[in-house]
Design an enzyme around this catalytic site. Structure first.
Site, PDB file in Angstrom:
ATOM      1  N   ARG A  98       0.860  -1.180   0.000  1.00 14.54           N
ATOM      2  CA  ARG A  98       0.000   0.000   0.000  1.00 14.54           C
ATOM      3  C   ARG A  98       0.894   1.227   0.000  1.00 14.54           C
ATOM      4  O   ARG A  98       1.469   1.604   1.013  1.00 14.54           O
ATOM      5  CB  ARG A  98      -0.919  -0.014   1.227  1.00 14.54           C
ATOM      6  CG  ARG A  98      -1.697   1.286   1.394  1.00 14.54           C
ATOM      7  CD  ARG A  98      -2.809   1.165   2.420  1.00 14.54           C
ATOM      8  NE  ARG A  98      -2.378   0.653   3.707  1.00 14.54           N
ATOM      9  CZ  ARG A  98      -1.711   1.357   4.622  1.00 14.54           C
ATOM     10  NH1 ARG A  98      -1.350   2.587   4.375  1.00 14.54           N
ATOM     11  NH2 ARG A  98      -1.402   0.805   5.778  1.00 14.54           N
ATOM     12  N   HIS A 102      -3.466   4.583   4.605  1.00 19.43           N
ATOM     13  CA  HIS A 102      -4.689   3.776   4.642  1.00 19.43           C
ATOM     14  C   HIS A 102      -5.921   4.634   4.410  1.00 19.43           C
ATOM     15  O   HIS A 102      -6.827   4.270   3.661  1.00 19.43           O
ATOM     16  CB  HIS A 102      -4.800   3.065   5.993  1.00 19.43           C
ATOM     17  CG  HIS A 102      -5.980   2.160   6.114  1.00 19.43           C
ATOM     18  ND1 HIS A 102      -6.034   0.919   5.516  1.00 19.43           N
ATOM     19  CD2 HIS A 102      -7.160   2.312   6.752  1.00 19.43           C
ATOM     20  CE1 HIS A 102      -7.186   0.349   5.778  1.00 19.43           C
ATOM     21  NE2 HIS A 102      -7.898   1.177   6.523  1.00 19.43           N
ATOM     22  N   TYR A 111       4.765   4.677  10.982  1.00 14.85           N
ATOM     23  CA  TYR A 111       5.121   3.254  11.019  1.00 14.85           C
ATOM     24  C   TYR A 111       5.915   2.765   9.811  1.00 14.85           C
ATOM     25  O   TYR A 111       6.161   1.571   9.681  1.00 14.85           O
ATOM     26  CB  TYR A 111       3.866   2.385  11.199  1.00 14.85           C
ATOM     27  CG  TYR A 111       2.755   2.635  10.192  1.00 14.85           C
ATOM     28  CD1 TYR A 111       2.746   1.980   8.965  1.00 14.85           C
ATOM     29  CD2 TYR A 111       1.721   3.516  10.476  1.00 14.85           C
ATOM     30  CE1 TYR A 111       1.729   2.201   8.044  1.00 14.85           C
ATOM     31  CE2 TYR A 111       0.694   3.741   9.576  1.00 14.85           C
ATOM     32  CZ  TYR A 111       0.707   3.083   8.362  1.00 14.85           C
ATOM     33  OH  TYR A 111      -0.307   3.315   7.449  1.00 14.85           O
TER      34      TYR A 111
END
Length: 207
Positions: A98, A102, A111
Site C-alpha cells: 500500500r 490507509h 510506522y
C-alpha cells in the site's frame, strides 16, 4: 477477497475451515499489502506466509507476486480451474504494497519510512506491465493512451453514478431473500405494502 489484516478475524478461519470440509469451489485471495491499517504483518502472524495457513485447513496454498499481473492471472486461473473441476478451495496470497496512507486520517510516516515506500513505487504493477508489453512489441504509446482514456472514462462514469441518488423501492427488501418466501415473510411484505399504500393515500388527500 480479503486483506492481510482480515486474516486475523475469526470469519476468515471459519470460512476456510467450512470450505475445506465441504470441498466448496472457492478461491480465497488474500491481498497482502503489509499492513492492517498501521499494524505490520509481523505483528499479525508468526507463519512464514499467509499462504502457509492453507496447510492447516487441508487445502492448497499459493504465494504470488501481487504486482506481477501475468503471474497473478496464471495462479488464479489455475485455482479457478481446480475449483471448477471439483478439487475444492485454494488459498492464494498476493504480495503487494500500500503506497499511500490507509485513509486521509492515517499518518503512515509513524510506522514506515519514505525509502521503503519509494522502493515499492519502482515495483508499481501498471508500470511493470506497461514495460513488459512494450518490450514485447505488444503495446505502443497510442495503446497506452487509449488505456488511460478508457480508465478515466470508466472512473468518470462511476463517479457520476455514485453522485446520483438511487430510486429505492421498499418492497425490494423482500426480493431474493428466499427461493420460496416463508409465510412470515409474506405477512411482513403484505403489512409493509398496506402501510405504504395508506401513506400514499394520506399524502394524496393532503395535497
Amino acid at each position: 477477497m480479503v486483506g492481510d489484516g482480515g486474516t486475523s478475524e475469526g470469519d476468515f478461519h471459519e470460512a476456510l475451515n467450512f470450505a475445506a470440509v465441504w470441498q466448496a469451489p472457492v478461491v480465497f485471495l488474500v491481498q497482502n499489502n503489509g499492513f492492517a491499517i498501521s499494524v505490520p504483518l509481523a505483528k499479525q502472524t508468526a507463519a512464514p506466509s499467509l499462504a502457509h495457513k492453507a496447510v492447516g485447513y487441508g487445502m492448497p496454498g499459493r504465494l504470488v507476486d501481487g504486482n506481477d499481473a501475468a503471474a497473478v492471472h496464471e495462479v488464479l486461473s489455475d485455482a479457478v480451474r481446480h475449483a471448477r473441476a471439483g478439487g475444492g478451495p485454494t488459498l492464494v496470497e498476493a504480495i503487494t504494497y500500500r503506497v499511500d496512507a490507509h485513509t486521509n486520517a492515517d499518518d503512515a510516516t509513524r510506522y514506515r519510512g519514505d525509502a521503503e515506500v519509494e522502493t515499492w513505487r519502482e515495483h508499481d504493477p501498471i508500470q511493470l506491465l506497461e514495460r513488459e508489453l512494450t518490450e514485447r512489441g505488444l503495446l505502443d504509446e497510442a495503446g497506452k493512451q487509449a488505456a488511460r482514456d478508457a480508465a478515466e472514462a470508466m472512473a468518470a462514469d462511476l463517479r457520476a453514478h455514485m453522485n446520483q441518488d438511487p430510486a429505492l423501492d421498499p418492497m425490494d427488501l423482500f426480493a431474493h431473500v428466499y427461493a420460496e418466501p416463508t409465510p412470515q415473510l409474506r405477512e411482513q411484505q403484505d403489512q409493509l405494502r398496506a402501510e405504504l399504500e395508506a401513506e400514499s393515500e394520506s399524502e394524496g388527500t393532503h395535497r
